[in-house]
Write a protein that holds these residues in place. Sequence first.
Motif, PDB file in Angstrom:
ATOM      1  N   LYS A  45       0.836  -1.197   0.000  1.00 49.83           N
ATOM      2  CA  LYS A  45       0.000   0.000   0.000  1.00 49.83           C
ATOM      3  C   LYS A  45       0.866   1.240   0.000  1.00 49.83           C
ATOM      4  O   LYS A  45       1.788   1.374   0.796  1.00 49.83           O
ATOM      5  CB  LYS A  45      -0.893   0.010   1.244  1.00 49.83           C
ATOM      6  CG  LYS A  45      -1.904   1.124   1.234  1.00 49.83           C
ATOM      7  CD  LYS A  45      -2.793   1.056   2.451  1.00 49.83           C
ATOM      8  CE  LYS A  45      -3.778  -0.053   2.358  1.00 49.83           C
ATOM      9  NZ  LYS A  45      -4.795   0.138   1.345  1.00 49.83           N
ATOM     10  N   ALA A  55      -0.788   9.306  -2.152  1.00 52.61           N
ATOM     11  CA  ALA A  55      -1.620   9.037  -3.322  1.00 52.61           C
ATOM     12  C   ALA A  55      -0.805   8.914  -4.582  1.00 52.61           C
ATOM     13  O   ALA A  55      -1.185   8.250  -5.523  1.00 52.61           O
ATOM     14  CB  ALA A  55      -2.650  10.149  -3.474  1.00 52.61           C
ATOM     15  N   ASP A  63      -4.396  -2.992  -2.423  1.00 51.38           N
ATOM     16  CA  ASP A  63      -4.643  -1.683  -1.827  1.00 51.38           C
ATOM     17  C   ASP A  63      -6.102  -1.514  -1.411  1.00 51.38           C
ATOM     18  O   ASP A  63      -6.398  -0.859  -0.414  1.00 51.38           O
ATOM     19  CB  ASP A  63      -4.296  -0.567  -2.829  1.00 51.38           C
ATOM     20  CG  ASP A  63      -2.839  -0.585  -3.237  1.00 51.38           C
ATOM     21  OD1 ASP A  63      -2.010  -1.018  -2.414  1.00 51.38           O
ATOM     22  OD2 ASP A  63      -2.537  -0.178  -4.372  1.00 51.38           O
ATOM     23  N   GLU A 116      -1.020   0.879  -9.913  1.00 54.37           N
ATOM     24  CA  GLU A 116      -1.606   1.652 -11.008  1.00 54.37           C
ATOM     25  C   GLU A 116      -2.613   0.858 -11.817  1.00 54.37           C
ATOM     26  O   GLU A 116      -2.969   1.253 -12.928  1.00 54.37           O
ATOM     27  CB  GLU A 116      -0.493   2.148 -11.941  1.00 54.37           C
ATOM     28  CG  GLU A 116       0.558   3.018 -11.275  1.00 54.37           C
ATOM     29  CD  GLU A 116       0.037   4.409 -10.935  1.00 54.37           C
ATOM     30  OE1 GLU A 116      -1.061   4.754 -11.399  1.00 54.37           O
ATOM     31  OE2 GLU A 116       0.733   5.136 -10.215  1.00 54.37           O
ATOM     32  N   LEU A 143      -8.075  10.226 -11.202  1.00 57.53           N
ATOM     33  CA  LEU A 143      -7.397   9.900  -9.954  1.00 57.53           C
ATOM     34  C   LEU A 143      -5.949  10.362  -9.912  1.00 57.53           C
ATOM     35  O   LEU A 143      -5.515  10.986  -8.951  1.00 57.53           O
ATOM     36  CB  LEU A 143      -7.453   8.393  -9.702  1.00 57.53           C
ATOM     37  CG  LEU A 143      -8.806   7.830  -9.268  1.00 57.53           C
ATOM     38  CD1 LEU A 143      -8.718   6.327  -9.147  1.00 57.53           C
ATOM     39  CD2 LEU A 143      -9.232   8.435  -7.950  1.00 57.53           C
ATOM     40  N   GLY A 192      -3.286   8.469  -9.469  1.00 58.26           N
ATOM     41  CA  GLY A 192      -2.459   7.718  -8.540  1.00 58.26           C
ATOM     42  C   GLY A 192      -3.213   6.549  -7.941  1.00 58.26           C
ATOM     43  O   GLY A 192      -4.424   6.407  -8.135  1.00 58.26           O
ATOM     44  N   VAL A 206      -5.147   3.798  -5.496  1.00 62.13           N
ATOM     45  CA  VAL A 206      -6.278   3.881  -4.576  1.00 62.13           C
ATOM     46  C   VAL A 206      -5.867   3.284  -3.235  1.00 62.13           C
ATOM     47  O   VAL A 206      -5.217   2.246  -3.180  1.00 62.13           O
ATOM     48  CB  VAL A 206      -7.488   3.114  -5.148  1.00 62.13           C
ATOM     49  CG1 VAL A 206      -8.607   3.013  -4.134  1.00 62.13           C
ATOM     50  CG2 VAL A 206      -7.968   3.785  -6.419  1.00 62.13           C
ATOM     51  N   GLU A 207      -6.236   3.942  -2.138  1.00 61.58           N
ATOM     52  CA  GLU A 207      -5.908   3.440  -0.806  1.00 61.58           C
ATOM     53  C   GLU A 207      -7.072   2.684  -0.164  1.00 61.58           C
ATOM     54  O   GLU A 207      -6.861   1.828   0.694  1.00 61.58           O
ATOM     55  CB  GLU A 207      -5.495   4.603   0.087  1.00 61.58           C
ATOM     56  CG  GLU A 207      -4.206   5.283  -0.388  1.00 61.58           C
ATOM     57  CD  GLU A 207      -3.882   6.513   0.423  1.00 61.58           C
ATOM     58  OE1 GLU A 207      -4.651   6.834   1.360  1.00 61.58           O
ATOM     59  OE2 GLU A 207      -2.866   7.161   0.118  1.00 61.58           O
ATOM     60  N   SER A 237     -11.563   1.619  -1.040  1.00 56.29           N
ATOM     61  CA  SER A 237     -12.676   1.711  -1.984  1.00 56.29           C
ATOM     62  C   SER A 237     -13.958   1.269  -1.299  1.00 56.29           C
ATOM     63  O   SER A 237     -13.946   0.535  -0.313  1.00 56.29           O
ATOM     64  CB  SER A 237     -12.411   0.856  -3.227  1.00 56.29           C
ATOM     65  OG  SER A 237     -12.210  -0.506  -2.867  1.00 56.29           O
ATOM     66  N   GLN A 297      -8.038   8.505  -1.655  1.00 53.25           N
ATOM     67  CA  GLN A 297      -6.613   8.797  -1.725  1.00 53.25           C
ATOM     68  C   GLN A 297      -6.310   9.866  -0.688  1.00 53.25           C
ATOM     69  O   GLN A 297      -6.787  11.011  -0.818  1.00 53.25           O
ATOM     70  CB  GLN A 297      -6.203   9.323  -3.100  1.00 53.25           C
ATOM     71  CG  GLN A 297      -6.195   8.310  -4.216  1.00 53.25           C
ATOM     72  CD  GLN A 297      -5.739   8.958  -5.524  1.00 53.25           C
ATOM     73  OE1 GLN A 297      -5.633  10.171  -5.617  1.00 53.25           O
ATOM     74  NE2 GLN A 297      -5.477   8.135  -6.514  1.00 53.25           N
TER      75      GLN A 297
END
Length: 449
Positions: A26, A30, A58, A74, A98, A100, A102-103, A105, A124
């Motif tokens: 992770k 971002a 992630d 990515e 975005l 970048g 995703v941390e 969802s 993000q």
Amino acid sequence: MGVPTAALCLAWVLALGCAHPLTHSKPEAAGGGHPHGAEPPSNDTDLTQLCADEGSFDAATLSENGTMLFFRGEEVWESSRGGPWPHSRPLATAFPELGGPVEASLRLHRRQHPQEHQSLYLFQGEQVWAYTGGQLRPGFPRRVGDEFPGVPGGVDAAVECHPEECGGETVLFFKGDTVYSFDLELRVTKPRTWPGLGPCDAALRWLERYYCLQGTRFQRFDPLTGEVPPGYPRDLRDYFIPCPGRGHGQGNASWGDTGDRCSKTPFQALLSDDTGRIYAFRGGLSFRLDSHRDGHHAWPLAQTWPGLDGEVDAAFAWDGRTYLIQGSQVSVFLSAQGHRRVLGYPRPLQEELGVPSADAAFTCPGSADLYLITGDHVRLVNLTQTPRRAGEPVPLPHDHVDGAMCTNDGVFLFRGPSYHQYPSVAQLLGARQSAPPQSIATHFFHCPQ
């Protein structure tokens, strides 16, 4: 008949379809991460590399059309509706706004709130993006705290908790060892600490169950208490990735047509239980049909029906229990208790129902009448009687069926890739010729015609 879940389709999505090892972690910010290519595994080397990896995702969630989305770096992987392997897309293509990785969802399913219903939220750092129908909603991105008051930025994972499981419309946000429970109606956040669960890289709900993903391991947890049932954590590669020589994979890199809901491979049994759940059985797999928003995916039999393996020949439900017939044996599970097998089962079918075997079986809602089909005849069993005995065989307008099911929409007989629908049992028994065939894949699984 529009039949729309769980558990968790990691078997397809985690068999990632990627030619690189799962070594991404992770990102700290971002803009972290790096681009990499992605193609479906084309040989045993790719699968071996995947099974040996120790990486993590992630974020994970359901898309608005019920397929599973897994994010890493990515790229985003989406479970395929036409087969067991997923496909991947660059994030820059799928979500160009975005910029970048995703941390976390989240997908919201709120029919009474059209603006939010089926929205996909991607997080993000301090910001959140919301998409509906593949388009960024007006006013986004926004600060996480503005959209979800009291929730901090930089969350690790998020999952929607449905009212029937959390007592209200709730979102669970994970950040480190803290869980933030956000009430969607009251717009209030309550922090919690669940020490038995630990940090989550990703979280998801699959068919009324909740999962915390931690690298290549996962834990199932209670969304109200955070309690983890015995036997966890477990390794994803023992349950959800078809790794040679491990767990349920046992050397099978794919379930092939058996696991493809859109294939014409016959189903061996179908089941509509007292809670409205609908299952289809094929090979050693079961499909959940009623939860369309959670997608239609195959799952190893024992994952839904603990202790059961092999193939199911016939199935029916009555009085809060489900009966799964395998050859000359029958197993009984409690429908409302996570499919816990009743002690003393399996038992001989002859002792339980008064017949040596059955090709198909069905009960109708609210009725204690069981109909057992063998060849071109059906026999009636009154389930309230002791001992149970099968009545005289009555001819059917079919020389053979693979499975049968009865719902409020009528009686359905399944044969090969087709089903035949009758408005009632009486009309089935009085029919001189079979009802017109219709496509199982199209009408039950929403596959392209």
